[in-house]
Design a protein around this motif. Structure first.
Motif, short mmCIF file in Angstrom:
data_model
loop_
_atom_site.label_atom_id
_atom_site.label_comp_id
_atom_site.label_asym_id
_atom_site.label_seq_id
_atom_site.Cartn_x
_atom_site.Cartn_y
_atom_site.Cartn_z
N THR A 9 87.32 60.53 -22.82
CA THR A 9 88.63 60.01 -22.46
C THR A 9 89.02 58.86 -23.38
O THR A 9 88.18 58.25 -24.04
CB THR A 9 88.64 59.52 -21.00
N ASP A 10 90.32 58.56 -23.40
CA ASP A 10 90.81 57.43 -24.20
C ASP A 10 90.87 56.17 -23.33
O ASP A 10 90.41 56.16 -22.18
CB ASP A 10 92.17 57.75 -24.82
N GLY A 11 91.45 55.12 -23.85
CA GLY A 11 91.50 53.85 -23.14
C GLY A 11 92.31 53.90 -21.85
O GLY A 11 92.14 53.05 -20.98
N CYS A 12 93.17 54.91 -21.71
CA CYS A 12 93.97 55.07 -20.49
C CYS A 12 93.29 55.98 -19.47
O CYS A 12 93.83 56.19 -18.37
CB CYS A 12 95.34 55.63 -20.83
N GLY A 13 92.14 56.55 -19.85
CA GLY A 13 91.47 57.48 -18.96
C GLY A 13 91.92 58.91 -19.11
O GLY A 13 91.48 59.80 -18.37
N GLU A 66 93.33 56.94 -9.35
CA GLU A 66 92.03 56.39 -8.98
C GLU A 66 90.94 56.61 -10.02
O GLU A 66 90.06 55.77 -10.18
CB GLU A 66 91.58 56.98 -7.64
N ASP A 67 90.98 57.71 -10.72
CA ASP A 67 89.87 58.09 -11.58
C ASP A 67 90.34 58.54 -12.97
O ASP A 67 91.47 59.04 -13.13
CB ASP A 67 89.06 59.23 -10.95
N ASP A 68 89.44 58.38 -13.94
CA ASP A 68 89.67 58.92 -15.27
C ASP A 68 89.68 60.45 -15.19
O ASP A 68 89.13 61.05 -14.26
CB ASP A 68 88.58 58.47 -16.23
N HIS A 69 90.28 61.06 -16.20
CA HIS A 69 90.26 62.52 -16.33
C HIS A 69 88.82 62.99 -16.43
O HIS A 69 88.00 62.41 -17.15
CB HIS A 69 91.03 62.93 -17.59
N THR A 70 88.47 64.02 -15.69
CA THR A 70 87.11 64.56 -15.72
C THR A 70 87.17 66.08 -15.80
O THR A 70 87.65 66.73 -14.87
CB THR A 70 86.32 64.16 -14.46
N ALA A 71 86.71 66.65 -16.90
CA ALA A 71 86.66 68.10 -17.07
C ALA A 71 85.30 68.48 -17.64
O ALA A 71 84.89 67.97 -18.68
CB ALA A 71 87.77 68.58 -18.01
#
Length: 240
Positions: free
Chosen positions: A115-119, A42-47
């Motif tokens: 993030t990159d194009g893949c999230g 559902e979501d991009d990586h978030t740190a």
């Protein structure tokens, strides 16, 4: 409810031995699956990343590039900022809204790793066998150093959803590496980083609160509030 200052005092009093005991009782070994570095369905990586951690990563990225002859070599004392803040961090997406043309605008708090194009995290890579690796491993932020653990204090982040295990003040979040044997030395290293992260997160939260001033929402600009004040997406102070 305790104040952030009271929570900070509690974080500073955390005993590394107690945290290490809790980590040992839960157990952990990184399997290098990369799940904590990649986007989910559902979501991009978030740190979350602190401003000073962004600068450290900015510098180390340029130094690695210099070693690979992608940029002119330099020594650590003469680093002059070839890497842009936006290569390392992006505004935390929460609180931003999408305009009619698909752009983001509004105010948010804190930074997330880029993030990159893949999230996926921009520092994540896989080899041909699918084994994950962090290209900034030696300089990775505290939230990455301590995953999948967090400390049960208000004002500290609880990454990747609800805890799936806990012992004392330590919570463990979903990860394939949980339940595996961990040496006392590794548990203590993790415990020290976990305490440092808890303290830093609360210090950051207090500084964000104390420095916060509402930005002009009519500008159409993204404004990020961190411990150093309001900034643009490139990390420069809004007032400049």
């Amino acid at each position: 409810m305790q104040s952030l200052e009271a929570e900070l005092d509690d974080a500073r009093r955390l005993a590394v031995d107690d945290l290490a005991d809790a980590i040992e009782s839960i157990g952990f070994e990184c399997t290098r699956c990369g799940a904590c570095c990649k986007a989910d369905a559902e979501d991009d990586h978030t740190a979350t990343v602190f401003p000073e951690e962004v600068r450290d990563l900015e510098e180390s990225a340029a130094l690695r590039a210099a070693d690979n002859r992608a940029v002119e070599p330099r020594d650590r004392d003469s680093y002059d900022g070839d890497y842009d803040w936006r290569d390392i961090a992006r505004p935390m997406p929460y609180g931003l809204s999408e305009t009619e043309d698909g752009a983001l605008e509004g105010e948010t708090f804190e930074w997330a790793l880029q993030t990159d194009g893949c999230g996926d995290c921009t520092f994540y890579e896989e080899d041909d066998s699918g084994t994950g690796a962090c290209t900034a491993h030696d300089d990775r932020p505290l939230i990455c150093q301590t995953y999948p653990f967090s400390v049960a204090l208000a004002g500290t982040s609880q990454p990747m959803g609800e805890a799936v295990d806990e012992a004392g003040m330590v919570r463990a979040h979903e990860c394939d590496g949980l339940g595996r044997d961990i040496s006392r030395e590794d548990a203590e290293d993790l415990a020290r980083a976990l305490k440092e992260r808890a303290v830093r997160e609360l210090e950051e939260a207090i500084a964000v609160r104390d420095n916060y001033e509402p930005a002009d929402r009519d500008s159409g600009e993204i404004v990020v509030h961190d411990s150093e004040g309001a900034k643009r997406v490139d990390g420069t102070p809004l007032e400049k």
